[in-house]
Design an enzyme around this catalytic site. Structure first.
Site, PDB file in Angstrom:
ATOM      1  N   ASP A  53       0.695  -1.580  -0.168  1.00 53.09           N
ATOM      2  CA  ASP A  53       0.202   0.064   0.000  1.00 53.09           C
ATOM      3  C   ASP A  53       1.155   1.210  -0.246  1.00 53.09           C
ATOM      4  OD1 ASP A  53      -1.831   2.073   0.849  1.00 53.09           O
ATOM      5  OD2 ASP A  53      -2.711   1.256   2.334  1.00 53.09           O
ATOM      6  N   GLU A 133      31.097  12.087  -3.037  1.00 46.42           N
ATOM      7  CA  GLU A 133      32.035  12.287  -1.652  1.00 46.42           C
ATOM      8  C   GLU A 133      31.492  12.416  -0.778  1.00 46.42           C
ATOM      9  OE1 GLU A 133      34.917  14.884  -2.884  1.00 46.42           O
ATOM     10  OE2 GLU A 133      35.997  13.860  -4.567  1.00 46.42           O
ATOM     11  N   GLU A 135      30.103  13.133   2.699  1.00 47.38           N
ATOM     12  CA  GLU A 135      30.515  13.928   3.961  1.00 47.38           C
ATOM     13  C   GLU A 135      29.458  13.658   5.020  1.00 47.38           C
ATOM     14  OE1 GLU A 135      33.932  16.716   2.195  1.00 47.38           O
ATOM     15  OE2 GLU A 135      32.161  18.262   2.965  1.00 47.38           O
ATOM     16  N   GLU A 188      37.117  14.626   8.090  1.00 44.13           N
ATOM     17  CA  GLU A 188      37.227  16.327   7.299  1.00 44.13           C
ATOM     18  C   GLU A 188      37.484  17.396   8.083  1.00 44.13           C
ATOM     19  OE1 GLU A 188      36.817  17.505   5.341  1.00 44.13           O
ATOM     20  OE2 GLU A 188      37.141  16.433   2.934  1.00 44.13           O
ATOM     21  N   GLU A 195      34.886  10.667   5.441  1.00 44.22           N
ATOM     22  CA  GLU A 195      34.599  11.424   4.371  1.00 44.22           C
ATOM     23  C   GLU A 195      35.441   9.735   3.865  1.00 44.22           C
ATOM     24  OE1 GLU A 195      34.886  14.239   1.586  1.00 44.22           O
ATOM     25  OE2 GLU A 195      35.861  13.070   0.327  1.00 44.22           O
ATOM     26  N   HIS A 244      29.945  16.276  -3.341  1.00 38.69           N
ATOM     27  CA  HIS A 244      30.831  16.985  -4.473  1.00 38.69           C
ATOM     28  C   HIS A 244      30.816  15.674  -5.286  1.00 38.69           C
ATOM     29  CE1 HIS A 244      33.815  19.167  -1.739  1.00 38.69           C
ATOM     30  NE2 HIS A 244      32.614  19.480  -1.744  1.00 38.69           N
ATOM     31  N   ARG A 315      38.923  26.077  -5.082  1.00 38.39           N
ATOM     32  CA  ARG A 315      37.673  25.277  -4.514  1.00 38.39           C
ATOM     33  C   ARG A 315      36.383  26.279  -4.365  1.00 38.39           C
ATOM     34  NH1 ARG A 315      39.472  19.791  -2.464  1.00 38.39           N
ATOM     35  NH2 ARG A 315      42.020  19.541  -3.734  1.00 38.39           N
ATOM     36  N   GLU A 334      33.574  18.188 -11.690  1.00 40.41           N
ATOM     37  CA  GLU A 334      33.293  18.010 -10.531  1.00 40.41           C
ATOM     38  C   GLU A 334      32.510  19.305 -10.059  1.00 40.41           C
ATOM     39  OE1 GLU A 334      36.607  18.967  -7.423  1.00 40.41           O
ATOM     40  OE2 GLU A 334      35.563  17.953  -5.642  1.00 40.41           O
ATOM     41  N   ARG A 336      30.433  20.854  -7.233  1.00 41.53           N
ATOM     42  CA  ARG A 336      30.516  20.992  -5.731  1.00 41.53           C
ATOM     43  C   ARG A 336      29.045  21.622  -4.674  1.00 41.53           C
ATOM     44  NH1 ARG A 336      36.021  20.702  -4.170  1.00 41.53           N
ATOM     45  NH2 ARG A 336      35.224  22.786  -1.954  1.00 41.53           N
TER      46      ARG A 336
HETATM   47  N1  GLU Z   1      32.458  20.314   3.612  1.00 43.43           N
HETATM   48  C1  GLU Z   1      33.277  21.278   2.567  1.00 43.43           C
HETATM   49  C2  GLU Z   1      31.587  21.187   2.030  1.00 43.43           C
HETATM   50  O1  GLU Z   1      30.637  22.026   2.580  1.00 43.43           O
HETATM   51  C3  GLU Z   1      33.572  20.603   1.606  1.00 43.43           C
HETATM   52  C4  GLU Z   1      34.969  20.208   1.832  1.00 43.43           C
HETATM   53  C5  GLU Z   1      36.094  19.243   0.475  1.00 43.43           C
HETATM   54  O2  GLU Z   1      37.300  20.241  -0.170  1.00 43.43           O
HETATM   55  O3  GLU Z   1      36.311  18.068   0.370  1.00 43.43           O
HETATM   56  O4  GLU Z   1      31.592  21.580   0.669  1.00 43.43           O
HETATM   57 MG    MG Z   2      35.633  16.121   1.293  1.00 41.58          MG
END
Ligand code: GLU
Ligand code: MG
Length: 445
Positions: A53, A133, A135, A188, A195, A244, A315, A334, A336
């Site tokens: 259901d 990835e 975390e 991390e 991670e 990411h 980054r 990637e 992010r």
């Molecule tokens: N914790 C970070 C985020 O919020 C990323 C850190 C990293 O570069 O792995 O995206």
């Molecule tokens: Mg990371």
């Protein structure tokens, strides 16, 4: 799914003495749900499916009918390794597709939404690969989940084994026993934050893997008296948790993102795909960052993206092009911004639809921005056409509502249910008076 897949599953169940099978699927938020059956019922269920259901599953309710079927995908069979130890009933799981009584796929099943996007890509000969990835934090669990830290470790720290490190190692062992190829596991940046990276796969498998991964992490943590959370920003003023996602597109075994003549090794196709993500990022954010809390992570200063840009090393960028020593196969982009609270089926369907739209319309990627965007002034960002990610769930939902490509990727049923549920969440949040407000206003006003 072949008869051979069924035979293989039934043999393993017999050989390992499995007692129960959990037939797993997810609701619209990506929360795993299951129906448990005794192993003896498995042959029948593999052949005919099992009725359930759907009316009380979030995002499933239909006005006219609630009878649905689960059709097991035997290629996803995996034993829960912790149940093989004494004191547990030996249990395995199979991920299922949700069908209507007439045998057609249920359009509210998130896995079906991703299957549809994958089929669209396949029409053009494309296979999308994704690597995530995710975390997470490991907090103490004193009967109830808490946000109490249990370690003082930081990025890549090598500590004498504490409870968190030991638990993370056990998680890796459990994942490997379930068929994951774990590539790296590390502490991390934030205290108690971890991670674990597992090998990329086609996007449907990676979405399945993320749901499994979150369940295994939470389960093993709980068995160690800890609470694992994928909440994007559990503690203010320290790093939040991202997911990411590395993306590439293959055709006939060839990585379509690779072009050795380009300074970033990125092909035209990759640049169009990237431009498609940028074009649709507002709507993608509504799915990849689905909680009110997600927007507390997307702020400057904590390695999470805020602005809409791409780069190789930077980054602070939304999209990065990681360096690789085997570029033919591993050239990728990637993204992010996604966080690990998302429903990966919906978020990845949106990303794939956006990328395909970029390719079809030959959208042009903006120039990369290699300097730290956090250091640019608002005017400098404006001059260079660098926009911002939605600042709230409300803003992201508005972007979704005006994005025909992503709306059609979700389909009407999921779109309506998702927006309805998220608007309710926003409304409930507005009703809360937070400690921050009391601290800032109670005295002065
Ligand atoms: N914790 C970070 C985020 O919020 C990323 C850190 C990293 O570069 O792995 O995206
Ligand atoms: Mg990371």
């Amino acid at each position: 799914m072949s008869h051979k897949d069924h035979e293989k599953v039934l043999k393993t169940v017999k050989d390992e003495g499995i007692n129960f099978i959990r037939l797993q699927f997810t609701d619209i938020f990506g929360i795993p749900k299951n129906v448990e059956i005794p192993a003896a019922k498995l042959p029948e269920v593999l052949n005919k499916g099992i009725a359930f259901d759907g009316s009380s599953i979030e995002g499933f309710m239909r006005i006219s009918e609630s009878d649905m079927y689960l059709q097991a995908d035997p290629t996803t069979f995996a034993i829960y390794p912790w149940t093989l130890e004494s004191g547990h009933a030996k249990t395995a799981r199979i991920i299922c597709d949700v069908l209507l009584p007439n045998g057609k796929p249920f359009e509210g099943d998130p896995r079906y939404v991703l299957r549809r996007a994958v089929a669209e890509a396949a029409k053009l000969g494309y296979t999308m690969y994704a690597g995530a990835e995710a975390e997470f934090f490991l907090f103490r669990r004193n009967g109830e989940p808490s946000i109490e830290l249990h370690d003082r470790g930081g990025y890549f720290d090598l500590n004498p084994l504490d409870q968190g490190e030991e638990t993370r190692a056990e998680i890796v062992v459990a994942l490997e026993k379930m068929g994951f190829e774990v590539e790296a596991a590390h502490h991390e940046v934030a205290h108690s934050q971890h991670e674990i990276d597992f090998r990329y796969a086609d996007v449907l498998k990676t979405a399945d893997n993320i749901v499994t991964f979150r369940f295994v992490v939470k389960t093993i943590a709980m068995l160690h008296g800890l609470h694992a959370t994928f909440m994007p920003k559990p503690i203010a003023k320290i790093n939040g948790s991202g997911m990411h996602t590395h993306i590439s597109l293959f055709k006939g075994g060839k990585n379509l993102f690779y072009d050795p003549k380009d300074s970033y090794n990125l092909s035209e196709t990759a640049r169009h795909f990237l431009a498609g993500i940028i074009e649709h990022i507002g709507a993608i954010t509504a799915l990849a960052n689905p909680l009110v809390n997600s927007y507390k992570r997307l702020v400057p200063g904590y390695e999470a993206p805020v602005n809409i840009s791409w780069a190789r090393i930077n980054r602070s960028a939304l999209i990065r092009v990681p360096a690789s020593n085997t570029p033919e196969v591993s050239t990728r982009i990637e993204l992010r911004s996604p966080d690990p609270s998302c429903n990966p089926y919906l978020a990845y369907a949106a990303i794939l639809a956006a990328g395909l739209d970029g390719i079809k319309r030959k959208l042009k990627a903006p120039d990369p921005v290699e300097e730290n965007i956090y250091h640019l002034t608002r005017e400098q960002r404006q001059e260079r056409g660098i926009g911002s990610l939605p600042g709230s769930l409300d803003e992201a939902l508005n972007a979704l509502q005006s994005d025909e490509v992503i709306k059609s990727a979700l389909g009407q049923h999921v779109l309506d249910k998702y927006i309805e549920a998220k608007e309710e969440e926003i409304q409930e949040y507005r009703l809360a008076v937070t400690p921050w407000e009391l601290e800032h206003y109670l005295d002065d006003y």
